[in-house]
Design a protein around this motif. Structure first.
Motif, PDB file in Angstrom:
ATOM      1  N   CYS A 116      13.937 -27.356 -35.882  1.00 43.98           N
ATOM      2  CA  CYS A 116      15.027 -27.631 -34.947  1.00 43.98           C
ATOM      3  C   CYS A 116      16.286 -28.081 -35.706  1.00 43.98           C
ATOM      4  O   CYS A 116      16.217 -28.475 -36.864  1.00 43.98           O
ATOM      5  CB  CYS A 116      14.581 -28.715 -33.968  1.00 43.98           C
ATOM      6  SG  CYS A 116      15.769 -29.068 -32.647  1.00 43.98           S
ATOM      7  N   ASP A 156      17.770 -30.718 -35.069  1.00 46.92           N
ATOM      8  CA  ASP A 156      17.823 -32.182 -34.975  1.00 46.92           C
ATOM      9  C   ASP A 156      18.136 -32.803 -36.341  1.00 46.92           C
ATOM     10  O   ASP A 156      17.467 -32.516 -37.329  1.00 46.92           O
ATOM     11  CB  ASP A 156      16.489 -32.706 -34.447  1.00 46.92           C
ATOM     12  CG  ASP A 156      16.602 -34.152 -33.991  1.00 46.92           C
ATOM     13  OD1 ASP A 156      16.420 -34.399 -32.784  1.00 46.92           O
ATOM     14  OD2 ASP A 156      16.865 -35.023 -34.847  1.00 46.92           O
ATOM     15  N   GLY A 206      15.411 -26.385 -30.872  1.00 49.68           N
ATOM     16  CA  GLY A 206      14.039 -26.285 -30.403  1.00 49.68           C
ATOM     17  C   GLY A 206      13.095 -25.567 -31.335  1.00 49.68           C
ATOM     18  O   GLY A 206      11.912 -25.433 -31.036  1.00 49.68           O
ATOM     19  N   HIS A 248       9.386 -30.659 -32.994  1.00 51.57           N
ATOM     20  CA  HIS A 248       9.343 -32.103 -33.293  1.00 51.57           C
ATOM     21  C   HIS A 248       9.300 -32.930 -32.019  1.00 51.57           C
ATOM     22  O   HIS A 248       9.718 -32.480 -30.950  1.00 51.57           O
ATOM     23  CB  HIS A 248      10.561 -32.496 -34.139  1.00 51.57           C
ATOM     24  CG  HIS A 248      11.868 -32.428 -33.396  1.00 51.57           C
ATOM     25  ND1 HIS A 248      12.441 -33.531 -32.786  1.00 51.57           N
ATOM     26  CD2 HIS A 248      12.698 -31.399 -33.136  1.00 51.57           C
ATOM     27  CE1 HIS A 248      13.583 -33.161 -32.205  1.00 51.57           C
ATOM     28  NE2 HIS A 248      13.760 -31.879 -32.395  1.00 51.57           N
ATOM     29  N   CYS A 273      12.328 -34.041 -28.794  1.00 58.10           N
ATOM     30  CA  CYS A 273      13.291 -32.935 -28.866  1.00 58.10           C
ATOM     31  C   CYS A 273      13.992 -32.783 -27.523  1.00 58.10           C
ATOM     32  O   CYS A 273      13.343 -32.776 -26.476  1.00 58.10           O
ATOM     33  CB  CYS A 273      12.581 -31.626 -29.232  1.00 58.10           C
ATOM     34  SG  CYS A 273      13.709 -30.225 -29.454  1.00 58.10           S
ATOM     35  N   ARG A 274      15.289 -32.630 -27.550  1.00 61.76           N
ATOM     36  CA  ARG A 274      16.059 -32.453 -26.312  1.00 61.76           C
ATOM     37  C   ARG A 274      15.632 -31.201 -25.564  1.00 61.76           C
ATOM     38  O   ARG A 274      15.738 -31.119 -24.344  1.00 61.76           O
ATOM     39  CB  ARG A 274      17.561 -32.383 -26.662  1.00 61.76           C
ATOM     40  CG  ARG A 274      18.480 -32.332 -25.459  1.00 61.76           C
ATOM     41  CD  ARG A 274      18.460 -33.660 -24.714  1.00 61.76           C
ATOM     42  NE  ARG A 274      19.380 -33.675 -23.577  1.00 61.76           N
ATOM     43  CZ  ARG A 274      19.097 -33.221 -22.359  1.00 61.76           C
ATOM     44  NH1 ARG A 274      17.920 -32.678 -22.121  1.00 61.76           N
ATOM     45  NH2 ARG A 274      19.971 -33.299 -21.385  1.00 61.76           N
TER      46      ARG A 274
HETATM   47 ZN    ZN Z   1      14.954 -30.662 -31.352  1.00 59.36          ZN
END
Ligand code: ZN
Length: 166
Positions: A39, A41, A64, A92, A95-96
């Motif tokens: 991701c 992130d 994602g 992960h 995660c949004r």
């Molecule tokens: Zn994420």
């Protein structure tokens, strides 16, 4: 062109980086034969968390860690031209893209002052492990990638641990 100050901090840092540039002459093939999809992130450090160094692996990132058409396209090139023999798909925790529905994300973008994004699919999931399995299966069953070893994993942003899902 954006305002000069927009990228001033990172360009200044690059001046220093280039002065002592340590990676000159590094081959473009992945030395450890590995591709890592994870991701975007910013809590994830794909090289450090797997004991990798620059030159070891191809790193692919999107929101994602989803196996999209573009990821498949990239893996085909990485596999045949850049020495990649194995690929990790690493989602992960926290995660949004696993924290709500597509509609929730469209609403969040709109609430943040953004446009109507309902023509975009953000590829959210309500079951990360199932989604990782499906995405890895997509790689394994892709005709162009039948010789690539693929595995699915979940990275815990609280502990730094990577657990194998499939
Ligand atoms: Zn994420």
């Amino acid at each position: 062109m954006p305002d000069e100050s927009t990228f001033a901090d990172v360009l200044a840092a690059n001046e220093e980086y280039a002065e002592g540039f340590p990676l000159a002459g590094l081959p473009s093939r992945a030395a450890r034969g590995l591709a890592v999809l994870t991701c975007i992130d910013s809590r994830i450090e794909p090289l450090d968390m797997l004991g990798l160094r620059p030159g070891d692996a191809k790193i692919l990132r999107n929101a994602g860690a989803r196996v999209t058409d573009d990821v498949l396209r990239t893996l085909v090139l990485a596999h045949y031209l850049l020495g990649v023999e194995r690929a990790m798909v690493i989602a992960h925790t926290d995660c949004r893209m696993a924290a709500g529905s597509e509609d929730d994300i469209h609403a969040a973008v709109s609430d943040a002052g953004g446009p109507d994004t309902r023509s975009l699919a953000f590829l959210v999931t309500s079951d990360q492990q199932a989604t990782v399995r499906e995405d890895v299966q997509r790689v394994r069953s892709w005709p162009y990638l039948s010789h690539l070893e693929a595995g699915g994993f979940l990275y815990d942003v609280a502990t730094g641990r990577v657990a194998q899902v499939c």
